[in-house]
Design an enzyme around this catalytic site. Structure first.
Site, PDB file in Angstrom:
ATOM      1  CB  ILE A 166      -0.988   0.038   1.192  1.00  0.00           C
ATOM      2  CG1 ILE A 166      -0.262  -0.051   2.535  1.00  0.00           C
ATOM      3  CG2 ILE A 166      -2.020  -1.063   1.061  1.00  0.00           C
ATOM      4  CD1 ILE A 166      -1.212   0.011   3.726  1.00  0.00           C
ATOM      5  CG  ASP A 167      -0.056   4.212  -2.749  1.00  0.00           C
ATOM      6  OD1 ASP A 167       0.649   3.390  -3.353  1.00  0.00           O
ATOM      7  OD2 ASP A 167      -1.101   4.700  -3.213  1.00  0.00           O
ATOM      8  CE  LYS A 168       6.258   9.481   2.978  1.00  0.00           C
ATOM      9  NZ  LYS A 168       7.089  10.584   2.452  1.00  0.00           N
TER      10      LYS A 168
END
Length: 360
Positions: A166-168
Site C-alpha cells: 500500500i502507498d506511503k
C-alpha cells in the site's frame, strides 16, 4: 542481507522499473539479457551466474523457485536450457533495492502472527520498500530488525516477505509471508482475486449512485511519470476493477467503502479521480485543492483546517481476508480508522449538521 539481484531505482511510490505480468499482483523487471545467436545450450542458473556480478548460483536457483526467472516471458526453473535469441528476464514482486537492507528498530503494530505469516497495521507516512529517496525508515527495514534473530527469515529473499503493498500515505493492513509456501499460496490468492480487501476513502463531491463498479486499465500517465492513469480502451496498462459503496454523505464530500478485485498501483486513487471524485487531500491527483463547496473565505479556511488535520490522502486499508496457507482456515482482519481520519470525518459531520451557521 543484500537481495539476490540488487540495484535499481524507485520513486517515492511508483517504481522506475515497469511492472510486467507475473504470479503476484505486479512483477518488476530487474534484469534483462538476450542470448547471443551463437549461444550453446546452457542451464539458465549458470547463464545468469556469469552475468550478475556478486550473485551466487544458489540465490539464482532460489529466485527461479520463486517464479522470478523468465525465458521469453514465461517462468522457468533453474535447469532450463538457454537457447540462441532467448530473452531472459529477472523479475520480482518489489522494485529493486539499491542498498543493503539495514535493520532498524521501528515499531510494528502486529495484528496477527504465527509460524507462516504476519499481519501488520501500517501507519500513514511509512514507506513499504526502500528506494530512491527512502533508503531507510521503511517497513522492510522494520521487518529486518524484527526478524534479526530468525535465521529462517531474510527480508531480501524473494520467496519471503510482503505479498502486496500500500502507498506511503495510505494506512492499514498488510500481510507478510514467513515461509516460501506461504508466499506462494498468498500470492496465488491475490492473483486469483480470492482475497477480501476493503478500504475507506473520503472523496470530493457527492456520488450520484450509492454504489458502483469502476473498470479501466491502469498504467503510467504518459504526461506525468509520477502518476498513474486510466486507459478505458485497454491500449495500455493492466486491467483493474474497483467496487465502491457510499457509507456517509457530507455537504461536499462522501465517505465510500472500496472493494478491490485487482491491486494496481494507486488503484483507488486513480479510479476515483477517473469518475470525478478525487480522494480528499490527495496531492498527487489534485485532491489537495478545494474542488467542491462555496467561494467564501470561511469555507476555504474550514477546508484548510481539514487538510491540516489529515495531511495525506484520506485512504485506509480497513479489511483484509484470505485463506491461511497451512490450515486453510479463512481469516479476516479489521483495522479501525486511524485518528486523523476519524477527526476529519467528525469535522465534516459537524459542518454538514451545522451548514447554515457555517455559510452565514
Amino acid at each position: 542481507m543484500n537481495g539476490p539481484f540488487p540495484g535499481g531505482d524507485m520513486e517515492e511510490e511508483i517504481p522506475d522499473t515497469s511492472p510486467v505480468g507475473g504470479a503476484g499482483e505486479e512483477m518488476y523487471e530487474h534484469y534483462r539479457f538476450v542470448a547471443d545467436k551463437g549461444q550453446a545450450p546452457l542451464r539458465i542458473d549458470k547463464f545468469l551466474t556469469v552475468r550478475t556480478e556478486g550473485v551466487s548460483r544458489n540465490r539464482i536457483q532460489q529466485a527461479a523457485e520463486a517464479g522470478c526467472i523468465l525465458a521469453n516471458g514465461r517462468q522457468v526453473k533453474s535447469n532450463y536450457k538457454v537457447k540462441p535469441g532467448d530473452v531472459i528476464t529477472v523479475v520480482m514482486d518489489r522494485p529493486r533495492y539499491e542498498t543493503e537492507i539495514i535493520p532498524e528498530e521501528i515499531p510494528l503494530d502486529i495484528v496477527y502472527e504465527d509460524s507462516e505469516l504476519l499481519v501488520v497495521n501500517k501507519p500513514a507516512g511509512l514507506v513499504v520498500h526502500p528506494g530512491h529517496g527512502n533508503y531507510t525508515g521503511t517497513l522492510v527495514n522494520a521487518l529486518a530488525y524484527y526478524f534479526r534473530n530468525d535465521r529462517n527469515f531474510d527480508v531480501s529473499d524473494p520467496r519471503l516477505g510482503l505479498v502486496h503493498r500500500i502507498d506511503k500515505d495510505t494506512s492499514g493492513l498488510l500481510v507478510i509471508a514467513k515461509t516460501p509456501s506461504a508466499k506462494t499460496s498468498l500470492g496465488r490468492q491475490f492473483f486469483e482475486k480470492t482475497t477480501d480487501r476493503k478500504y475507506f476513502a473520503l472523496v470530493w463531491g457527492r456520488t450520484e449512485q450509492d454504489s458502483g463498479r469502476i473498470e479501466g486499465n491502469i498504467g503510467r500517465n504518459m504526461r506525468d511519470r509520477l502518476q498513474m492513469a486510466v486507459y478505458p480502451d485497454g491500449s495500455q496498462g493492466r486491467s483493474a476493477v474497483t467496487h465502491y459503496s457510499v457509507v456517509e454523505r457530507f455537504s461536499y464530500t462522501t465517505l465510500v467503502e472500496c472493494r478491490l478485485e485487482t491491486g494496481r498501483t494507486h488503484q483507488i486513487r486513480v479510479h476515483m479521480k477517473y469518475i470525478g471524485h478525487p480522494l480528499f487531500n490527495d496531492a498527487r491527483y489534485g485532491g489537495d485543492q478545494i474542488l467542491k463547496g462555496l467561494p467564501t473565505a470561511k469555507y476555504r479556511q474550514f477546508v484548510q483546517n481539514c487538510f491540516a488535520l489529515c495531511p495525506r490522502q484520506a485512504l485506509h486499508a480497513a479489511t483484509l481476508g484470505f485463506t491461511h496457507p497451512a490450515t486453510r482456515e479463512r481469516l479476516f482482519f479489521n483495522s479501525p480508522l486511524p485518528r486523523d481520519m476519524e477527526e476529519l470525518l467528525a469535522k465534516w459531520r459537524n459542518y454538514t449538521a451545522n451548514r447554515e451557521n457555517f455559510e452565514k
